[in-house]
Write an enzyme that holds these catalytic residues in place. Structure first.
Site, short mmCIF file in Angstrom:
data_model
loop_
_atom_site.label_atom_id
_atom_site.label_comp_id
_atom_site.label_asym_id
_atom_site.label_seq_id
_atom_site.Cartn_x
_atom_site.Cartn_y
_atom_site.Cartn_z
N ILE A 1 0.83 -1.21 0.00
CA ILE A 1 0.00 0.00 0.00
C ILE A 1 0.87 1.26 0.00
O ILE A 1 0.47 2.30 -0.53
CB ILE A 1 -1.00 -0.05 1.18
CG1 ILE A 1 -2.28 0.67 0.78
CG2 ILE A 1 -0.42 0.49 2.47
CD1 ILE A 1 -3.02 0.02 -0.34
N LYS B 1 -5.80 2.28 7.34
CA LYS B 1 -6.85 1.61 8.12
C LYS B 1 -6.40 0.21 8.48
O LYS B 1 -5.64 -0.38 7.71
CB LYS B 1 -8.19 1.56 7.38
CG LYS B 1 -8.17 1.26 5.90
CD LYS B 1 -7.64 0.00 5.36
CE LYS B 1 -8.14 -1.32 5.76
NZ LYS B 1 -7.51 -2.45 5.02
N1 LIG Z 1 -6.31 1.55 1.83
C1 LIG Z 1 -6.26 0.40 1.19
O1 LIG Z 1 -6.85 0.20 0.14
C2 LIG Z 1 -5.42 -0.71 1.76
C3 LIG Z 1 -5.17 -1.84 0.99
C4 LIG Z 1 -4.33 -2.81 1.52
C5 LIG Z 1 -3.81 -2.67 2.79
N2 LIG Z 1 -4.11 -1.56 3.53
C6 LIG Z 1 -3.56 -1.40 4.88
O2 LIG Z 1 -2.18 -1.10 4.75
C7 LIG Z 1 -1.44 -1.75 5.76
C8 LIG Z 1 -0.32 -2.55 5.10
O3 LIG Z 1 -0.87 -3.46 4.17
P1 LIG Z 1 0.00 -3.94 2.91
O4 LIG Z 1 -0.92 -4.73 2.05
O5 LIG Z 1 0.74 -2.82 2.33
O6 LIG Z 1 1.01 -4.94 3.64
P2 LIG Z 1 2.52 -5.31 3.23
O7 LIG Z 1 2.70 -5.24 1.76
O8 LIG Z 1 2.80 -6.58 3.94
O9 LIG Z 1 3.37 -4.11 3.87
C9 LIG Z 1 3.38 -3.91 5.23
C10 LIG Z 1 4.64 -3.18 5.65
O10 LIG Z 1 4.69 -3.25 7.06
C11 LIG Z 1 6.01 -3.02 7.43
N3 LIG Z 1 6.47 -3.74 8.61
C12 LIG Z 1 7.14 -3.15 9.60
N4 LIG Z 1 7.46 -4.06 10.53
C13 LIG Z 1 6.99 -5.24 10.09
C14 LIG Z 1 7.01 -6.56 10.61
N5 LIG Z 1 7.58 -6.84 11.79
N6 LIG Z 1 6.46 -7.56 9.89
C15 LIG Z 1 5.88 -7.29 8.71
N7 LIG Z 1 5.81 -6.04 8.16
C16 LIG Z 1 6.35 -5.05 8.85
C17 LIG Z 1 6.90 -3.44 6.26
O11 LIG Z 1 7.59 -2.24 6.01
P3 LIG Z 1 9.07 -2.16 5.38
O12 LIG Z 1 8.78 -1.90 3.95
O13 LIG Z 1 9.68 -1.07 6.14
O14 LIG Z 1 9.74 -3.49 5.61
C18 LIG Z 1 5.94 -3.80 5.15
O15 LIG Z 1 6.34 -3.28 3.92
C19 LIG Z 1 -2.42 -2.58 6.58
O16 LIG Z 1 -2.74 -1.92 7.77
C20 LIG Z 1 -3.66 -2.67 5.69
O17 LIG Z 1 -4.87 -2.70 6.41
C21 LIG Z 1 -4.88 -0.58 3.03
#
Ligand SMILES: NC(=O)c1ccc[n+]([C@@H]2O[C@H](COP(=O)([O-])OP(=O)(O)OC[C@H]3O[C@@H](n4cnc5c(N)ncnc54)[C@H](OP(=O)(O)O)[C@@H]3O)[C@@H](O)[C@H]2O)c1
Length: 328
Positions: free
Chosen positions: A12, A95
């Site tokens: 995201i 969120k």
């Molecule tokens: N608004 C929307 O449409 C939408 C859509 C999807 C998700 N989201 C929200 O966005 C957030 C992230 O979702 P995502 O799909 O982007 O997930 P993701 O691709 O797994 O990314 C999550 C990020 O969290 C960080 N992180 C920090 N500590 C971590 C740990 N110990 N273990 C795993 N990750 C860690 C990582 O950052 P680094 O890059 O620094 O390693 C990783 O890149 C969630 O809260 C979700 O609800 C929103």
């Protein structure tokens, strides 16, 4: 121009980076930080951000950063928001803002104390769809909204951050919040009663649920949410004198059709929404406009609405016995 920074470089965060790049005449895509410097550098380079940082602390220590967008997994939101506020930054956080309402409440209090803006990036609220829905309900032609129904499902139960409670797993806080938000967009009052059932995976994450809500104004909502099958995204807001049917995706609806009056089922009007772009542009503009006006709350993303949704989620999880490790 406000310097926007992104904390984390996941899925995201990439979408927000693309959004900020496309809005560079209005806001400055300034910096990206990730735990791993190569990932931060790669994302910053791809979208022309001025700086990248290895580690989140370095980004928060940069005095040029005005607004931090937090895109980390949800169990980390509270600690990342707190750190950003203590570093004097305005915050737009993905969120769900936090795992529960108590965490959110204390962070909103901290933001107020520091004179900083804190907003949940519940982008659906900022879309033209949300304005059209509110306007249609407010003009009174349909009568009072009485019942909201919504179904949404995505086959994503194997993704670690959905499957594992330690990573914030579960359907409710990931996509269920969109169904709760839709109900709260249409219905007034507190959620005074919740019911329903959920299915948990072997790790204890809620992966599918059927939810009933009663609002203090007397209206109800019936919501079905799945993280294990691709259910069609459909919703309806049913009123005393007609209804609004909503075509998904429910986070950024493609259209809404108004059926009016009693004794006829002919659609009165279909409004289609332009879903080009990332869809995050309105939330970025809403935050920038609020700050330009000297506000510490973004009118389109109010604290009270974040709390209304999180309180309903808290009550549902209490009913189901779904808890996150270390939740406080
Ligand atoms: N608004 C929307 O449409 C939408 C859509 C999807 C998700 N989201 C929200 O966005 C957030 C992230 O979702 P995502 O799909 O982007 O997930 P993701 O691709 O797994 O990314 C999550 C990020 O969290 C960080 N992180 C920090 N500590 C971590 C740990 N110990 N273990 C795993 N990750 C860690 C990582 O950052 P680094 O890059 O620094 O390693 C990783 O890149 C969630 O809260 C979700 O609800 C929103």
């Amino acid at each position: 121009m406000l310097n926007f920074a992104i904390l984390s470089a996941g899925n995201i965060a990439g979408r927000m980076a693309r959004t900020l790049d496309s809005l560079r005449e209005e806001v400055q895509p300034y910096a990206i930080a990730a735990r791993d410097s190569a990932r931060a550098q790669a994302l910053a380079g791809r979208y022309g951000f001025a700086k990248s940082f290895a580690g989140y602390e370095a980004l928060l220590a940069d005095p040029a950063v005005d607004v931090v967008y937090i895109g980390s997994i949800h169990p980390l939101h509270a600690q990342h928001i707190r750190a950003a506020l203590l570093a004097g930054k305005h915050v737009l956080c993905e969120k769900p803002l936090t795992l529960n309402a108590a965490q959110a409440q204390s962070l909103f209090a901290l933001a107020r104390e520091r004179g900083l803006l804190l907003a949940e990036a519940m982008w659906t609220r900022t879309l033209p769809f949300a304005q059209a829905l509110r306007k249609t309900l407010a003009d009174g032609r349909l009568g009072a909204p009485r019942l909201v129904t919504a179904v949404l499902g995505e086959a994503m139960a194997d993704i670690p951050r959905i499957a594992q409670p330690a990573l914030g797993g579960g359907a409710l806080l990931d996509i269920g919040v969109y169904a709760l938000t839709l109900a709260c967009l249409a219905l007034e009052g507190d959620v005074e009663r919740v019911g329903g059932v959920c299915v948990q995976n072997g790790l204890g994450a809620d992966i599918e649920e059927s939810i009933s809500l009663r609002f203090s104004g007397g209206a109800c909502a019936s919501l079905a949410v799945s993280a294990r099958c691709a259910a069609p995204h459909r919703a309806a807001v049913c009123c005393g004198g007609g209804r609004i049917e909503i075509d998904g995706p429910l986070w950024s609806p493609a259209a809404m059709t108004v059926y009016g009056g009693t004794g006829t089922d002919a659609p009165r009007e279909t409004i289609r929404f332009d879903n080009t772009g990332t869809g995050f542009e309105p939330e970025v503009r809403a935050v920038a406009a609020a700050l330009a006006a000297g506000r510490t709350e973004c009118p389109a993303l109010p604290a009270a609405e974040t709390l209304r949704v999180l309180r309903a989620a808290d009550a549902l999880r209490a009913l189901w016995g779904v808890r996150y490790p270390g939740e406080a």
